[in-house]
Write an enzyme that holds these catalytic residues in place. Structure first.
Site, PDB file in Angstrom:
ATOM      1  N   THR A 190      18.577  27.988  -7.922  1.00  6.54           N
ATOM      2  CA  THR A 190      17.539  27.617  -6.957  1.00  6.54           C
ATOM      3  C   THR A 190      18.150  26.541  -6.063  1.00  6.54           C
ATOM      4  O   THR A 190      19.107  25.869  -6.457  1.00  6.54           O
ATOM      5  CB  THR A 190      16.301  27.043  -7.660  1.00  6.54           C
ATOM      6  OG1 THR A 190      16.705  25.880  -8.391  1.00  6.54           O
ATOM      7  CG2 THR A 190      15.686  28.046  -8.612  1.00  6.54           C
ATOM      8  N   GLU A 335      13.613  32.993  -9.023  1.00  5.34           N
ATOM      9  CA  GLU A 335      13.298  33.277 -10.433  1.00  5.34           C
ATOM     10  C   GLU A 335      12.779  34.702 -10.638  1.00  5.34           C
ATOM     11  O   GLU A 335      12.667  35.169 -11.766  1.00  5.34           O
ATOM     12  CB  GLU A 335      12.239  32.293 -10.938  1.00  5.34           C
ATOM     13  CG  GLU A 335      12.718  30.868 -11.142  1.00  5.34           C
ATOM     14  CD  GLU A 335      12.629  30.006  -9.885  1.00  5.34           C
ATOM     15  OE1 GLU A 335      12.582  30.567  -8.762  1.00  5.34           O
ATOM     16  OE2 GLU A 335      12.607  28.777 -10.020  1.00  5.34           O
ATOM     17  N   LYS A 442      -3.675  16.122  -0.557  1.00  7.91           N
ATOM     18  CA  LYS A 442      -4.854  15.729  -1.327  1.00  7.91           C
ATOM     19  C   LYS A 442      -5.551  14.585  -0.599  1.00  7.91           C
ATOM     20  O   LYS A 442      -5.124  13.444  -0.644  1.00  7.91           O
ATOM     21  CB  LYS A 442      -4.433  15.329  -2.742  1.00  7.91           C
ATOM     22  CG  LYS A 442      -3.808  16.532  -3.449  1.00  7.91           C
ATOM     23  CD  LYS A 442      -3.265  16.231  -4.814  1.00  7.91           C
ATOM     24  CE  LYS A 442      -2.514  17.443  -5.333  1.00  7.91           C
ATOM     25  NZ  LYS A 442      -1.143  17.583  -4.830  1.00  7.91           N
ATOM     26  N   TRP A 447      -8.661  19.301  -1.117  1.00  9.32           N
ATOM     27  CA  TRP A 447      -7.327  19.805  -0.829  1.00  9.32           C
ATOM     28  C   TRP A 447      -7.269  20.379   0.587  1.00  9.32           C
ATOM     29  O   TRP A 447      -8.152  21.127   0.985  1.00  9.32           O
ATOM     30  CB  TRP A 447      -6.953  20.915  -1.816  1.00  9.32           C
ATOM     31  CG  TRP A 447      -6.578  20.392  -3.164  1.00  9.32           C
ATOM     32  CD1 TRP A 447      -6.787  19.132  -3.640  1.00  9.32           C
ATOM     33  CD2 TRP A 447      -5.933  21.126  -4.209  1.00  9.32           C
ATOM     34  NE1 TRP A 447      -6.313  19.019  -4.914  1.00  9.32           N
ATOM     35  CE2 TRP A 447      -5.786  20.238  -5.299  1.00  9.32           C
ATOM     36  CE3 TRP A 447      -5.467  22.426  -4.338  1.00  9.32           C
ATOM     37  CZ2 TRP A 447      -5.183  20.621  -6.489  1.00  9.32           C
ATOM     38  CZ3 TRP A 447      -4.874  22.810  -5.523  1.00  9.32           C
ATOM     39  CH2 TRP A 447      -4.729  21.912  -6.599  1.00  9.32           C
TER      40      TRP A 447
HETATM   41  P1  ADP Z   1      13.541  27.510  -2.822  1.00 12.61           P
HETATM   42  O1  ADP Z   1      12.598  27.096  -3.937  1.00 12.61           O
HETATM   43  O2  ADP Z   1      14.794  26.809  -2.871  1.00 12.61           O
HETATM   44  O3  ADP Z   1      12.890  27.525  -1.469  1.00 12.61           O
HETATM   45  P2  ADP Z   1      13.123  30.299  -3.314  1.00 12.61           P
HETATM   46  O4  ADP Z   1      13.439  31.196  -2.178  1.00 12.61           O
HETATM   47  O5  ADP Z   1      13.332  30.812  -4.656  1.00 12.61           O
HETATM   48  O6  ADP Z   1      13.962  29.016  -3.100  1.00 12.61           O
HETATM   49  O7  ADP Z   1      11.651  29.791  -3.143  1.00 12.61           O
HETATM   50  C1  ADP Z   1      10.549  30.480  -3.657  1.00 12.61           C
HETATM   51  C2  ADP Z   1       9.316  29.882  -3.081  1.00 12.61           C
HETATM   52  O8  ADP Z   1       9.248  30.126  -1.683  1.00 12.61           O
HETATM   53  C3  ADP Z   1       8.030  30.444  -3.608  1.00 12.61           C
HETATM   54  O9  ADP Z   1       7.670  29.876  -4.850  1.00 12.61           O
HETATM   55  C4  ADP Z   1       7.053  30.063  -2.511  1.00 12.61           C
HETATM   56  O10 ADP Z   1       6.645  28.709  -2.605  1.00 12.61           O
HETATM   57  C5  ADP Z   1       7.903  30.198  -1.272  1.00 12.61           C
HETATM   58  N1  ADP Z   1       7.639  31.498  -0.627  1.00 12.61           N
HETATM   59  C6  ADP Z   1       8.411  32.596  -0.652  1.00 12.61           C
HETATM   60  N2  ADP Z   1       7.848  33.581   0.084  1.00 12.61           N
HETATM   61  C7  ADP Z   1       6.694  33.092   0.577  1.00 12.61           C
HETATM   62  C8  ADP Z   1       5.644  33.616   1.387  1.00 12.61           C
HETATM   63  N3  ADP Z   1       5.689  34.849   1.888  1.00 12.61           N
HETATM   64  N4  ADP Z   1       4.594  32.817   1.654  1.00 12.61           N
HETATM   65  C9  ADP Z   1       4.534  31.569   1.176  1.00 12.61           C
HETATM   66  N5  ADP Z   1       5.484  31.020   0.416  1.00 12.61           N
HETATM   67  C10 ADP Z   1       6.553  31.759   0.118  1.00 12.61           C
END
Ligand code: ADP
Length: 550
Positions: A190, A335, A442, A447
């Protein structure tokens, strides 16, 4: 009763064999800037993967499940490594070239990378850290260019090879070993926006199953007639599984290498005529500005996939109305291999109803079970209204992080992955996210969704990008701060934007604090970096206008 079926392992080598024989004439095209793009058939990718595997085994001594890292752009040789390394039983580790030096050293050591394949254009970056990567013994430089800085930095411990010389004369077939389908095939960390990066090890089985889903019509719908423009980096969650899905389906691949700005992407689209493409929203925002200002033939694009962060509805409408391109919104995580959900409307939905489905993060596939839980982990109904944290599980979802003996309690609960994303789940399986838990604002016990404010702001014609974060407030605890990038040639004031927001957002949610910025800081994979925006605000580095309540 046991089944009578054969127990054939699901292997990356099988995907390679299939793609390089049945789809032998499909091709991977790598953009070369002003020069002629490089083309390689899938048959040739298969032969080159065999040569690379022989070279890694015979010259670099790679055995068993040793880690072979890549430090590369999206290109042909990276694709070859995607297949060669897992197929020979070793583990591919895609290093994120944009990590800070300390983080790069951390992940390379944590993964125990033994070999690094590096694009020659990235040699200066790798040279800065290579001597600190303790397990590395071999570096393979791909492409022309001067490897001298790397040779100097590598010292005696690390041998530096050149790809062409290393692969020359090697056999073009390799007797791929039978690997256990549950063994690791690839490793991705990550990006570590909070804390150290954490490793996820994909298995042959998870990659195979995930690739099938990517090809499904309700996934990315990749088929033999497609040419996929893979803008999402191959170090960002395995380029969303597209390279493997392409070999399963026979779709060709168009790779941008290091040419990731809007102008060359537009050229690639016009010249190579991809039918589909995939990238994070910020790339599409830049491309939209370019397409608006230039006459580019994008008629080949059937649709494009946008994920990684929430896709602003205004972006979807702009692409549809002004350029006839359909944006498909998708959600996922490193993940999760990463495919979580894809926003395709259900049968029968048309017009406004279809758009409402397309705004969501999408519908979960059979391979992903999802639930919404409350603050104590109690499951909430999938009624499209109850808001909580989204949890998932399934055969391509990780059950723990690399190096952890047991699942980390902050990220896993009772066999579920806690996504850290907050939203709702509808009875028919559509996920709608309001925010990341750590980005929700918050304010006085209520929220505020930063994403909702951003989406509303980005619908204003003068706004190119808007990033909203919570900042400390004496009275309410936290209040939204809106940072805005104004479109070139446009002018707008904070009051005007606040009044515009008031037409779609509850009055108590309207930001008092506004900052106009040149650019929103981005993470290593191109998402808004809210941590940096918050710390810039805390350091007083932003010039903030504070509006009084209207
Ligand atoms: P990083 O955590 O480093 O950004 P990732 O690509 O694994 O790497 O991140 C996953 C996260 O990205 C998700 O848990 C979510 O918060 C966000 N995410 C991915 N796609 C979307 C989407 N279409 N809309 C909103 N959030 C998204």
């Amino acid at each position: 009763m046991r089944s009578t079926m054969m127990d054939a392992p699901l292997q990356v080598a099988r995907i390679l064999d299939h793609g390089s024989t049945v789809h032998a004439t499909a091709e991977v095209v790598t953009w070369a800037g002003g020069g002629e793009p490089r083309r390689m058939s899938y048959a040739e990718v298969g032969r080159t993967a065999a040569r690379l595997a022989h070279a890694l085994r015979d010259e670099c001594g790679v055995t068993g499940d040793e880690r072979v890292a890549t430090f590369m752009w999206n290109n042909t040789e990276h694709l070859v490594a995607y297949f060669a390394v897992p197929s020979m039983g070793a583990v591919l580790h895609t290093l994120n070239i944009r990590l800070f030096p300390d983080q790069l050293v951390y992940v390379a050591d944590h993964a125990e990378d033994r070999v690094v394949l590096v694009d020659s254009t990235l040699v200066p970056l790798l040279a800065r850290v290579i001597d600190r990567m303790g397990a590395v013994r071999h570096v393979v430089v791909v492409g022309g260019g001067d490897p001298a800085p790397l040779v100097a930095a590598a010292g005696d411990r690390i041998a530096v090879h050149h790809w062409d010389a290393l692969l020359a004369g090697r056999p073009e077939v390799y007797d791929w070993p039978a690997t256990d389908e549950r063994d690791a095939a690839a490793l991705c960390y990550t990006s570590g926006t909070t804390g150290e990066p954490k490793g996820v090890a994909y298995s042959h089985r998870s990659i195979y199953l995930h690739s099938l889903q990517v090809c499904m019509p309700e996934g990315f719908g990749l088929g033999v007639a497609d040419r996929e423009l893979v803008i999402v980096p191959m170090f960002h969650a395995m380029a969303w599984g597209l390279p493997y899905a392409a070999f399963l389906s026979g779709a060709s691949l168009v790779m941008p290498d290091r040419f990731l700005q809007a102008a060359p992407i537009a050229e690639m689209i016009a010249a190579e005529r991809p039918t589909t493409a995939a990238a994070v929203p910020t790339i599409w925002t830049d491309l939209l500005a370019h397409l608006d200002a230039h006459d580019v033939d994008t008629s080949s694009l059937r649709e494009v996939v946008v994920g990684g962060s929430a896709c602003p509805p205004a972006l979807m409408h702009a692409f549809a109305d002004r350029h006839g391109i359909e944006i498909v919104h998708a959600w996922g995580m490193t993940e999760m291999s990463p495919l979580g959900s894809v926003a395709r409307p259900p049968a029968g939905a048309t017009g406004e109803a279809a758009w409402r489905y397309r705004y969501t993060q999408g519908r979960i596939p059979a391979g992903v079970a999802a639930r919404i839980v409350g603050p104590l982990g109690e499951p909430l109904p999938a009624d499209g209204a109850s808001v909580g944290e989204l949890e998932v599980r399934g055969p391509w979802v990780t059950a723990r992080y690399v190096g952890d003996d047991a699942p980390d309690g902050e990220k896993f609960r009772d066999g579920w992955l806690r996504t850290g994303d907050v939203g709702t789940l509808s009875p028919d399986g559509y996920v709608t996210l309001t925010d990341r838990a750590k980005d929700v604002i918050k304010s006085g016990g209520e929220w505020i969704s930063s994403v909702e404010l951003e989406n509303a702001l980005m619908a204003h014609p003068a706004v190119r990008e808007a990033c909203v974060v919570g900042v400390p407030d004496g009275r309410w605890g936290e209040r939204p701060l809106a940072t805005v990038v104004v479109r070139e040639g446009a002018e707008v004031t904070a009051e005007e934007l606040r009044d515009f927001l008031a037409t779609s957002v509850a009055r108590w949610q309207l930001p008092e604090r506004w900052a106009f910025v040149e650019a929103v800081p981005k993470t290593s994979v191109g998402k808004f970096d809210k941590k940096v925006v918050r710390s810039r605000h805390a350091d007083g580095a932003l010039s903030v206008t504070e509006l009084t309540t209207p």
